[in-house]
Design a protein around this motif. Structure first.
Motif, short mmCIF file in Angstrom:
data_model
loop_
_atom_site.label_atom_id
_atom_site.label_comp_id
_atom_site.label_asym_id
_atom_site.label_seq_id
_atom_site.Cartn_x
_atom_site.Cartn_y
_atom_site.Cartn_z
N ALA A 53 0.82 -1.21 0.00
CA ALA A 53 0.00 0.00 0.00
C ALA A 53 0.86 1.27 0.00
O ALA A 53 0.57 2.24 -0.70
N THR A 85 -8.46 1.44 6.11
CA THR A 85 -7.74 0.18 5.90
C THR A 85 -7.91 -0.73 7.12
O THR A 85 -8.51 -0.35 8.12
N TRP A 129 -3.78 -1.57 -0.30
CA TRP A 129 -3.52 -0.64 -1.40
C TRP A 129 -4.83 -0.21 -2.04
O TRP A 129 -5.05 0.98 -2.31
N SER A 159 -2.19 5.63 -2.73
CA SER A 159 -0.88 5.21 -2.25
C SER A 159 0.11 6.37 -2.32
O SER A 159 0.18 7.07 -3.32
#
Length: 343
Positions: free
Chosen positions: A202, A289, A280, A329
């Motif tokens: 990521a 996330t 990612w 990212s």
């Protein structure tokens, strides 16, 4: 369990959920996909394309899919519920299951992290809840690509907790192999060690195969795994083997020169060139996330055990910063990740 009579609800039809549900539907299982409205609309419009590393390329037409965004329409029909939502919404899904599903429905957690089954059990105390583990990477097509495609970009066998007769046979189909395991705690902690790499993919923005082929990134992964293994040993947790290796050997293999690593770690590098990590994908889509359930699990274990984990904490800080910035990212180089640290 008789596969022709059982209804399987995929509770969270994202990348993993659509792949599992697609394989099951293609094998003739009765499947209901519980999806977010964006995915529901895409599936109703053009159906679902299911591809994999071995070259399978199969499409399910819209009229052959049962998909809904309404938990009240899906969950009451379930004999088996596969929970495939992100860890951060486990409790939300548990509340929906408690409200709508039959008491005899079997619940299986197919999620990242080590304690999602425990979270489900805590909120569903009278129900049968099993831990599970998905070892492979699934890539979802970019927004707008039709039909929506889910691509299994690495291999491996799904593991589920032993104790529910016939469940592995019900769920194990072409492209989605399933086996039972007697020690899912070890399996989940073993997988967590490799999942510490999700954050590096990521942060770098690199495809997984490219990132793993670069020793500079592997050194960072090895350092995190070292910290995790120290905390696990202090906590008397024994993780299962990873890609055939004893966990204690994994940092040593990761630190090998590139040419030797490629020679000895072919199984680890058997990855489709397009594969990245779900973390990612979350950054690219501006979503939260699972960093708190991956690196965060190690941080909490280390704090409880009184062992150091500075690299794990550094990775967490960088991912949280990227989450807040919502620019996808950050495309960091290895040196930017470890600035001021010894790896």
């Amino acid at each position: 369990m008789a596969s022709g009579e059982e209804t399987i609800v995929i509770a969270g039809a994202g990348s993993i959920g659509c792949y599992a549900g697609g394989c099951l539907a293609l094998a003739g299982r009765s499947v209901i996909l519980l999806a977010r409205p964006r995915v529901e609309a895409a599936l109703r419009q053009e159906g679902l394309r299911v591809t994999d590393l071995e070259g399978r390329d199969r499409t399910i037409k819209p009229d052959a899919l049962v998909v809904t965004a309404d938990p009240a329409a899906a969950l009451p029909k379930a004999d088996t519920i596969l929970v495939t939502v992100k860890s951060g919404v486990t409790q939300e899904m548990a509340a929906l299951i408690a409200a709508h599903a039959r008491p005899d429905a079997v619940v299986v957690s197919l999620q990242n992290g080590v304690d999602n089954a425990d979270r489900l059990r805590a909120m569903l105390p009278a129900r049968r809840v099993l831990a599970g583990m998905v070892p492979f990477n699934v890539v979802q097509s970019p927004d707008g690509e039709m039909p929506l495609r889910v691509h299994r970009a690495s291999d491996g066998t799904v593991m589920i907790e032993d104790g529910e007769g016939g469940l592995a046979a019900l769920l194990g189909v072409d492209g989605f192999a399933v086996e039972t395991h007697a020690d899912m705690k070890a399996v989940l902690w073993g997988k967590l060690l490799m999942n510490l790499n999700n954050a590096l993919v990521a942060l770098s923005g690199l495809p997984l195969a490219d990132e793993l082929a670069d020793r500079r990134w592997r050194l960072i992964l090895a350092g995190q795994i070292d910290e995790a293994l120290v905390a696990m040993k202090a906590s008397r947790i024994e993780p299962a083997r990873i890609a055939g290796l004893r966990p204690a050997l994994l940092p040593k293999v990761l630190r090998l020169p590139d040419w030797l690593f490629k020679l000895l770690a072919r199984r680890m590098l058997a990855i489709d060139p397009e594969a990245r990590s779900s973390m990612w994908d979350d950054l690219q889509r501006g979503r939260a996330t699972e960093i708190d359930d991956l690196q965060g699990a190690i941080q909490r274990l280390a704090e409880k055990a009184g062992t150091p984990a500075p690299l794990v904490v550094r990775i967490m800080t960088l991912v949280r910063k990227a989450e807040q910035e919502k620019r996808g990212s950050p495309g960091l180089a290895p040196g930017a990740v470890t600035a001021g640290m010894v790896v």
